[in-house]
Design a protein around this motif. Structure first.
Motif, PDB file in Angstrom:
ATOM      1  N   TYR A  96      34.988  40.747  28.352  1.00 38.77           N
ATOM      2  CA  TYR A  96      34.809  41.335  29.677  1.00 38.77           C
ATOM      3  C   TYR A  96      33.466  40.957  30.276  1.00 38.77           C
ATOM      4  N   SER A  97      32.424  40.982  29.430  1.00 31.52           N
ATOM      5  CA  SER A  97      31.076  40.757  29.940  1.00 31.52           C
ATOM      6  C   SER A  97      30.365  39.692  29.114  1.00 31.52           C
ATOM      7  N   LEU A  98      29.855  38.666  29.783  1.00 30.12           N
ATOM      8  CA  LEU A  98      29.083  37.611  29.151  1.00 30.12           C
ATOM      9  C   LEU A  98      27.792  37.419  29.944  1.00 30.12           C
ATOM     10  N   PRO A  99      26.758  36.843  29.330  1.00 28.61           N
ATOM     11  CA  PRO A  99      25.478  36.670  30.026  1.00 28.61           C
ATOM     12  C   PRO A  99      25.602  35.880  31.327  1.00 28.61           C
ATOM     13  N   ALA A 100      26.453  34.839  31.351  1.00 29.73           N
ATOM     14  CA  ALA A 100      26.503  33.969  32.525  1.00 29.73           C
ATOM     15  C   ALA A 100      27.847  34.010  33.252  1.00 29.73           C
ATOM     16  N   PHE A 101      28.748  34.887  32.840  1.00 28.21           N
ATOM     17  CA  PHE A 101      30.086  34.918  33.408  1.00 28.21           C
ATOM     18  C   PHE A 101      30.708  36.256  33.065  1.00 28.21           C
ATOM     19  N   ASP A 102      31.910  36.553  33.571  1.00 28.94           N
ATOM     20  CA  ASP A 102      32.576  37.799  33.183  1.00 28.94           C
ATOM     21  C   ASP A 102      34.090  37.641  33.264  1.00 28.94           C
ATOM     22  N   GLY A 103      34.756  38.532  32.568  1.00 29.93           N
ATOM     23  CA  GLY A 103      36.203  38.446  32.444  1.00 29.93           C
ATOM     24  C   GLY A 103      36.940  38.617  33.756  1.00 29.93           C
ATOM     25  N   LEU A 104      36.478  39.511  34.632  1.00 29.70           N
ATOM     26  CA  LEU A 104      37.154  39.708  35.907  1.00 29.70           C
ATOM     27  C   LEU A 104      37.131  38.446  36.754  1.00 29.70           C
ATOM     28  N   ALA A 105      35.983  37.747  36.737  1.00 34.20           N
ATOM     29  CA  ALA A 105      35.886  36.490  37.482  1.00 34.20           C
ATOM     30  C   ALA A 105      36.832  35.448  36.880  1.00 34.20           C
ATOM     31  N   ALA A 106      36.940  35.441  35.555  1.00 31.28           N
ATOM     32  CA  ALA A 106      37.852  34.501  34.888  1.00 31.28           C
ATOM     33  C   ALA A 106      39.297  34.788  35.287  1.00 31.28           C
ATOM     34  N   VAL A 107      39.643  36.077  35.345  1.00 28.74           N
ATOM     35  CA  VAL A 107      40.995  36.459  35.764  1.00 28.74           C
ATOM     36  C   VAL A 107      41.244  36.026  37.209  1.00 28.74           C
ATOM     37  N   GLU A 108      40.272  36.260  38.071  1.00 26.53           N
ATOM     38  CA  GLU A 108      40.412  35.918  39.488  1.00 26.53           C
ATOM     39  C   GLU A 108      40.627  34.410  39.668  1.00 26.53           C
ATOM     40  N   ILE A 109      39.839  33.604  38.962  1.00 27.17           N
ATOM     41  CA  ILE A 109      39.976  32.147  39.060  1.00 27.17           C
ATOM     42  C   ILE A 109      41.348  31.708  38.548  1.00 27.17           C
ATOM     43  N   THR A 110      41.748  32.291  37.423  1.00 26.13           N
ATOM     44  CA  THR A 110      43.029  31.912  36.827  1.00 26.13           C
ATOM     45  C   THR A 110      44.191  32.267  37.737  1.00 26.13           C
ATOM     46  N   ARG A 111      44.191  33.462  38.294  1.00 25.96           N
ATOM     47  CA  ARG A 111      45.289  33.872  39.160  1.00 25.96           C
ATOM     48  C   ARG A 111      45.357  33.017  40.423  1.00 25.96           C
ATOM     49  N   ALA A 112      44.202  32.581  40.906  1.00 27.34           N
ATOM     50  CA  ALA A 112      44.179  31.773  42.129  1.00 27.34           C
ATOM     51  C   ALA A 112      44.678  30.356  41.883  1.00 27.34           C
ATOM     52  N   ARG A 113      44.376  29.801  40.719  1.00 28.68           N
ATOM     53  CA  ARG A 113      44.679  28.382  40.482  1.00 28.68           C
ATOM     54  C   ARG A 113      45.797  28.141  39.471  1.00 28.68           C
ATOM     55  N   ALA A 131      39.253  48.855  32.573  1.00 33.77           N
ATOM     56  CA  ALA A 131      40.548  48.361  32.113  1.00 33.77           C
ATOM     57  C   ALA A 131      41.547  48.335  33.268  1.00 33.77           C
ATOM     58  N   ILE A 132      41.547  49.399  34.070  1.00 32.72           N
ATOM     59  CA  ILE A 132      42.446  49.463  35.223  1.00 32.72           C
ATOM     60  C   ILE A 132      42.100  48.370  36.227  1.00 32.72           C
ATOM     61  N   ASP A 133      40.802  48.161  36.458  1.00 35.29           N
ATOM     62  CA  ASP A 133      40.374  47.107  37.379  1.00 35.29           C
ATOM     63  C   ASP A 133      40.844  45.732  36.907  1.00 35.29           C
TER      64      ASP A 133
END
Length: 267
Positions: A96-113, A131-133
């Motif tokens: 979910y949380s990384l120093p330079a990135f995060d899981g929500l952003a990864a989900v957003e990119i994946t769903r878009a592309r 979790a709900i978010d």
């Protein structure tokens, strides 16, 4: 001639006649146990994780749970996108949380592309709100690192959904192909429901009978009845159909202009 389908939906392979032949796509293999997901082996996993120990624990959990996999670990947005653009991934696991990135952003990119690619959030700290978010954002599932026993079932469930979507897509393509074949067939084709109400006719039918599609939809094949055949003829025909068998024979039918014609029919 006519080809009638009075069983409603096409529940058996499409019948082609004369010189017409077609293939309706590739068959989907169904597992012997219908409750057991079909899953590629080994899975190609893109793992967004900055902790080597956690990555090793996830890999071990999957292996011990009977999920052979090959994982590519990335930590940054750039590496994540580059890995995805190379392709070949079946599943994304993301912290979910990384120093330079995060899981929500990864989900957003994946769903878009890559909207069909499943993403499971695997995090050590994920409250109910987060979790709900994540799920609202398009994550397939989430698993807490302290409850990794849920990981294998979550992965199997996600891959089963992928297989179901793929099978649905194949079915849609087969339906389109069958519709095109029916429409382009040189033989007149009529599809009715089990009560004999006409649901669809192809252009060859309208050309042969002189009736337009709107004129016949909702009617019955009696519309082209010529009166030439006696009741015994129709009784034999319906006995065959109601027994679930295919009737073949010759009909004398009447066109819209009143002229008659003889055609070989399959019902």
């Amino acid at each position: 001639g006519f080809h009638w389908n009075c069983r409603g939906l096409l529940r058996r392979p499409l019948e082609f006649f004369g010189s017409h032949r077609a293939t309706a796509g590739k068959a989907i293999k169904v597992p012997a146990n219908k409750n057991e997901p079909v899953m590629k082996s080994p899975l190609q996993i893109l793992h967004l994780e900055d902790d080597l120990n956690d990555a090793a624990l996830v890999a071990s959990t999957l292996k011990s749970g009977g999920v052979p996999c090959t994982a590519t670990r990335v930590q940054t947005r750039g590496d994540f996108v580059a890995a995805r653009e190379r392709g070949g991934d079946d599943l994304i696991l993301s912290d979910y949380s990384l120093p330079a990135f995060d899981g929500l952003a990864a989900v957003e990119i994946t769903r878009a592309r890559w909207p069909d690619l499943p993403v499971i959030i695997v995090s050590g700290s994920l409250g109910e709100e987060r979790a709900i978010d994540a799920l609202k954002g398009g994550a397939t599932d989430y698993v807490l690192k302290e409850r990794l026993t849920r990981l294998v079932p979550a992965v199997r469930r996600a891959m089963k959904e992928v297989e179901a979507r793929a099978a649905h897509h194949v079915l849609e393509q087969e339906t389109i192909l069958q519709a095109m074949a029916l429409k382009a067939a040189a033989n007149a084709i009529v599809i009715t429901n089990p009560r004999g109400i006409i649901l669809w006719v192809n252009p060859a039918f309208t050309a042969l009978t002189g009736y337009s599609e709107p004129e016949v939809i909702g009617r019955t094949p009696r519309l082209v009845k010529s009166g030439v055949h006696d009741p015994a003829f129709y009784e034999a025909l319906w006995r065959t159909i109601l027994a679930g068998e295919t009737w073949r024979g010759e009909f004398t039918n009447r066109r819209k202009d009143g002229s008659t014609y003889v055609g070989e029919s399959i019902i």
